[in-house]
Design a protein around this motif. Structure first.
Motif, PDB file in Angstrom:
ATOM      1  N   VAL A 139       6.564  26.895 -15.642  1.00 29.55           N
ATOM      2  CA  VAL A 139       6.658  26.064 -14.434  1.00 29.55           C
ATOM      3  C   VAL A 139       5.490  26.358 -13.506  1.00 29.55           C
ATOM      4  O   VAL A 139       5.101  27.503 -13.306  1.00 29.55           O
ATOM      5  CB  VAL A 139       7.982  26.287 -13.686  1.00 29.55           C
ATOM      6  N   TYR A 140       4.930  25.289 -12.939  1.00 28.74           N
ATOM      7  CA  TYR A 140       3.792  25.432 -12.032  1.00 28.74           C
ATOM      8  C   TYR A 140       3.831  24.455 -10.865  1.00 28.74           C
ATOM      9  O   TYR A 140       2.796  24.126 -10.308  1.00 28.74           O
ATOM     10  CB  TYR A 140       2.468  25.260 -12.795  1.00 28.74           C
ATOM     11  N   GLU A 141       4.976  24.026 -10.457  1.00 36.85           N
ATOM     12  CA  GLU A 141       5.078  23.148  -9.296  1.00 36.85           C
ATOM     13  C   GLU A 141       5.390  23.971  -8.064  1.00 36.85           C
ATOM     14  O   GLU A 141       6.201  24.890  -8.111  1.00 36.85           O
ATOM     15  CB  GLU A 141       6.178  22.102  -9.505  1.00 36.85           C
ATOM     16  N   ARG A 142       4.734  23.671  -6.951  1.00 42.72           N
ATOM     17  CA  ARG A 142       4.927  24.404  -5.707  1.00 42.72           C
ATOM     18  C   ARG A 142       5.157  23.417  -4.563  1.00 42.72           C
ATOM     19  O   ARG A 142       4.599  22.307  -4.563  1.00 42.72           O
ATOM     20  CB  ARG A 142       3.700  25.259  -5.387  1.00 42.72           C
ATOM     21  N   THR A 145       2.098  21.538  -2.769  1.00 45.23           N
ATOM     22  CA  THR A 145       1.334  20.484  -3.428  1.00 45.23           C
ATOM     23  C   THR A 145       1.668  19.092  -2.891  1.00 45.23           C
ATOM     24  O   THR A 145       0.864  18.167  -3.032  1.00 45.23           O
ATOM     25  CB  THR A 145       1.556  20.504  -4.950  1.00 45.23           C
ATOM     26  N   PRO A 152      -0.249  15.273  -9.024  1.00 50.20           N
ATOM     27  CA  PRO A 152       0.466  16.494  -9.402  1.00 50.20           C
ATOM     28  C   PRO A 152      -0.157  17.220 -10.590  1.00 50.20           C
ATOM     29  O   PRO A 152      -0.178  18.461 -10.626  1.00 50.20           O
ATOM     30  CB  PRO A 152       1.874  15.979  -9.742  1.00 50.20           C
ATOM     31  N   SER A 153      -0.683  16.472 -11.566  1.00 46.54           N
ATOM     32  CA  SER A 153      -1.258  17.116 -12.747  1.00 46.54           C
ATOM     33  C   SER A 153      -2.452  17.985 -12.395  1.00 46.54           C
ATOM     34  O   SER A 153      -2.687  19.021 -13.035  1.00 46.54           O
ATOM     35  CB  SER A 153      -1.669  16.068 -13.787  1.00 46.54           C
ATOM     36  N   ASP A 155      -2.975  19.593  -9.357  1.00 45.55           N
ATOM     37  CA  ASP A 155      -2.501  20.806  -8.694  1.00 45.55           C
ATOM     38  C   ASP A 155      -1.800  21.747  -9.658  1.00 45.55           C
ATOM     39  O   ASP A 155      -2.000  22.967  -9.594  1.00 45.55           O
ATOM     40  CB  ASP A 155      -1.561  20.437  -7.542  1.00 45.55           C
ATOM     41  N   GLU A 156      -0.984  21.214 -10.560  1.00 44.65           N
ATOM     42  CA  GLU A 156      -0.277  22.072 -11.498  1.00 44.65           C
ATOM     43  C   GLU A 156      -1.253  22.797 -12.419  1.00 44.65           C
ATOM     44  O   GLU A 156      -1.091  23.989 -12.707  1.00 44.65           O
ATOM     45  CB  GLU A 156       0.725  21.248 -12.309  1.00 44.65           C
ATOM     46  N   GLN A 198      -1.160  19.877 -19.241  1.00 39.54           N
ATOM     47  CA  GLN A 198       0.033  19.434 -19.945  1.00 39.54           C
ATOM     48  C   GLN A 198      -0.348  18.565 -21.136  1.00 39.54           C
ATOM     49  O   GLN A 198      -1.335  17.828 -21.087  1.00 39.54           O
ATOM     50  CB  GLN A 198       0.936  18.618 -19.006  1.00 39.54           C
ATOM     51  N   GLY A 234       9.964  26.360  -9.216  1.00 35.87           N
ATOM     52  CA  GLY A 234       9.358  25.067  -9.535  1.00 35.87           C
ATOM     53  C   GLY A 234      10.240  24.244 -10.425  1.00 35.87           C
ATOM     54  O   GLY A 234      11.269  24.672 -10.907  1.00 35.87           O
ATOM     55  N   LYS A 236       8.573  21.605 -12.731  1.00 36.82           N
ATOM     56  CA  LYS A 236       7.844  21.083 -13.874  1.00 36.82           C
ATOM     57  C   LYS A 236       7.189  22.210 -14.636  1.00 36.82           C
ATOM     58  O   LYS A 236       6.885  23.254 -14.097  1.00 36.82           O
ATOM     59  CB  LYS A 236       6.773  20.089 -13.429  1.00 36.82           C
TER      60      LYS A 236
END
Length: 240
Positions: A139-142, A145, A152-153, A155-156, A198, A234, A236
């Motif tokens: 997971v890398y969503e914050r 962002t 989103p892609s 920032d992730e 991703q 996160g 995602k």
């Protein structure tokens, strides 16, 4: 009378305003948008470097206000922080740009401005230089962002790279923007970027967009270690 540069917010872009009538161009970021390491033919290298120098000045002279922008939990707080910094006028063109400068005007996206400010903070205290690589996480969503204006892609991917290869990001930030040295430093991030994209996403943002995204991601890792991928927060993930 000394010429001052003031950052203001208008029409969805950050505007560095003083006297001269010129503007910088930055293409959008996301998937399939061109060569990620080659500046747009419409970009102005001098104006981009000027913007970086003035953002670094703001980070050095008004670090608390800059961090208020980057750490704001919502858009309302961020806008108040932007306006507070807008009224600080201690960054003089003759010191941070050119002794002959009478004014400069350059526009850029909010995403780029945030990244420039983050880079200034990182260079100010070197905290990120002590960060160790972390293993890949799912997971890398914050929360931050949502305020950057980036896809989103982007920032992730940047958050992931800041976890797995913080030293190479610092190597990129040590180079002059839009220089041959910067392109060489980006080549060292190719492996980490490949791991962090991703599946099914083809990222082709330009060098300015990538540099500023990496800087902000590394800033948040350095100043908010509880929010790194190590805690599993996160929603995602990076596809295996």
């Amino acid at each position: 009378m000394r010429s001052k540069a003031i950052w203001t917010l208008g029409a969805g872009a950050m505007l560095l305003a003083a006297a001269a009538a010129a503007s910088a161009f930055e293409p959008p970021v996301g998937s399939r948008l061109g060569d990620r390491l080659t500046p747009s033919a419409n970009s102005n290298t001098d104006e981009t470097r000027t913007a970086f120098r003035l953002a670094e000045c703001q980070a050095n002279m008004h670090g608390d206000e800059v961090r208020d922008i980057l750490d704001a939990p919502n858009e309302d707080r961020a806008m108040r922080a932007y306006k507070a910094l807008e009224h600080e006028e201690s960054c003089y063109l003759d010191v941070y740009v050119d002794s002959r400068a009478e004014g400069v005007r350059a526009s850029m996206s909010k995403a780029s401005y945030r990244g420039m400010l983050a880079e200034g903070i990182l260079k100010k205290d070197k905290r990120a230089a002590t960060l160790a690589p972390l293993p890949l996480q799912p997971v890398y969503e914050r929360p931050w962002t949502a305020l950057t204006g980036r896809p989103p892609s982007v920032d992730e991917m940047a958050i992931c790279v800041a976890d797995v290869d913080p030293a190479w990001i610092m190597a990129v930030l040590a180079t002059l923007p839009q220089s041959r040295e910067e392109r060489g430093a980006f080549s060292g991030l190719s492996e980490a970027m490949g791991k962090c994209l991703q599946n099914g996403i083809e990222l082709s943002a330009d060098a300015l967009a990538l540099r500023t995204a990496f800087a902000e991601a590394l800033y948040h890792r350095a100043y908010a270690p509880q929010a790194t991928a190590a805690d599993g927060s996160g929603a995602k993930g990076i596809s295996e």
